[in-house]
Motif scaffolding. Sequence first.
Motif, PDB file in Angstrom:
ATOM      1  N   ARG A  86       0.831  -1.207   0.000  1.00  0.00           N
ATOM      2  CA  ARG A  86       0.000   0.000   0.000  1.00  0.00           C
ATOM      3  C   ARG A  86       0.865   1.257   0.000  1.00  0.00           C
ATOM      4  N   LEU A  87       1.990   1.217   0.711  1.00  0.00           N
ATOM      5  CA  LEU A  87       2.900   2.363   0.691  1.00  0.00           C
ATOM      6  C   LEU A  87       3.395   2.628  -0.728  1.00  0.00           C
ATOM      7  N   MET A  88       3.686   1.547  -1.456  1.00  0.00           N
ATOM      8  CA  MET A  88       4.246   1.691  -2.799  1.00  0.00           C
ATOM      9  C   MET A  88       3.208   2.124  -3.827  1.00  0.00           C
ATOM     10  N   GLU A  89       1.945   2.204  -3.423  1.00  0.00           N
ATOM     11  CA  GLU A  89       0.926   2.769  -4.301  1.00  0.00           C
ATOM     12  C   GLU A  89       1.067   4.280  -4.408  1.00  0.00           C
ATOM     13  N   VAL A  90       1.781   4.889  -3.455  1.00  0.00           N
ATOM     14  CA  VAL A  90       2.004   6.339  -3.458  1.00  0.00           C
ATOM     15  C   VAL A  90       3.202   6.638  -4.348  1.00  0.00           C
ATOM     16  N   GLU A  91       3.017   7.504  -5.302  1.00  0.00           N
ATOM     17  CA  GLU A  91       4.100   7.825  -6.233  1.00  0.00           C
ATOM     18  C   GLU A  91       5.315   8.368  -5.480  1.00  0.00           C
ATOM     19  N   GLY A  92       6.470   7.794  -5.760  1.00  0.00           N
ATOM     20  CA  GLY A  92       7.703   8.205  -5.100  1.00  0.00           C
ATOM     21  C   GLY A  92       8.173   7.245  -4.037  1.00  0.00           C
ATOM     22  N   VAL A  93       7.334   6.274  -3.657  1.00  0.00           N
ATOM     23  CA  VAL A  93       7.719   5.292  -2.645  1.00  0.00           C
ATOM     24  C   VAL A  93       8.183   4.018  -3.346  1.00  0.00           C
ATOM     25  N   SER A  94       9.478   3.779  -3.286  1.00  0.00           N
ATOM     26  CA  SER A  94      10.058   2.567  -3.861  1.00  0.00           C
ATOM     27  C   SER A  94      10.042   1.450  -2.821  1.00  0.00           C
ATOM     28  N   ALA A  95      10.455   0.269  -3.240  1.00  0.00           N
ATOM     29  CA  ALA A  95      10.557  -0.845  -2.292  1.00  0.00           C
ATOM     30  C   ALA A  95      11.545  -0.508  -1.183  1.00  0.00           C
ATOM     31  N   GLY A  96      12.630   0.188  -1.533  1.00  0.00           N
ATOM     32  CA  GLY A  96      13.620   0.571  -0.530  1.00  0.00           C
ATOM     33  C   GLY A  96      13.069   1.554   0.480  1.00  0.00           C
TER      34      GLY A  96
END
Length: 243
Positions: A86-96
Amino acid sequence: MAPEDGTAGLFAESAVPAAKEPPHYHGHRDRLREKFAAVGDALPDYELLELVLFRAIPRRDVKPLAKALVARFGSFAEVLSAEPARLMEVEGVSAGVAADLKVIEAAGRRLARGALRERDLLNSWSALHDYLRTTMAFAPREEFRILFLDKRNHLIADEVQGRGTVDHTPVYPREVARRALELSATAIILAHNHPSGDPAPSAADVAMTREIVSVLAPLKIVVHDHVILGRNGHASLKGLKLF
């Protein structure tokens, strides 16, 4: 051979690249670190999140991303508790970046758990509630947790017995009893969260608690409380005299 019209110096100067100005956010980062040193966690949620993102994203202004995350999930704590996908659904949030946020969440849980070490939990309700809130209050799905205690009411083990949906977690009283006997526990504290945010116990919560109490009573294992956590607070079934 150098030109005779005086243009050699002009060409030489133009060949030297102009010094780059540091990105505008560098000064902001320094100011925000100074502000944190002065006021600590009194910072607004998005600014505290910016500080976390500085190391994960060193070459970008992270204020817009921090604000977007808080707007999406609701608070600093809810950002950290969100699932990586869900965090990675936000643009700019990579797996790292998602992994770094989950490390911060794990560190907070470890600190809260450390406050319970070698303490009589019945005389440390404030620390216990802080730990349970840090660990469970903002989880996106229901979790049912049991704290197993020895005869001094010190923590033997803290285990999640089940994870469910947004409003239900299956709990099996005989499995609770079996695990308590395996750990030689003489008492337990039950806890689960309500992702809706409202910690008020349901009729099912009360019935399940009473069933666990009845199964453990012949084994001389005491249920000290059942605490329900929500982002809006907590409820104690023992305090409410529901068992």
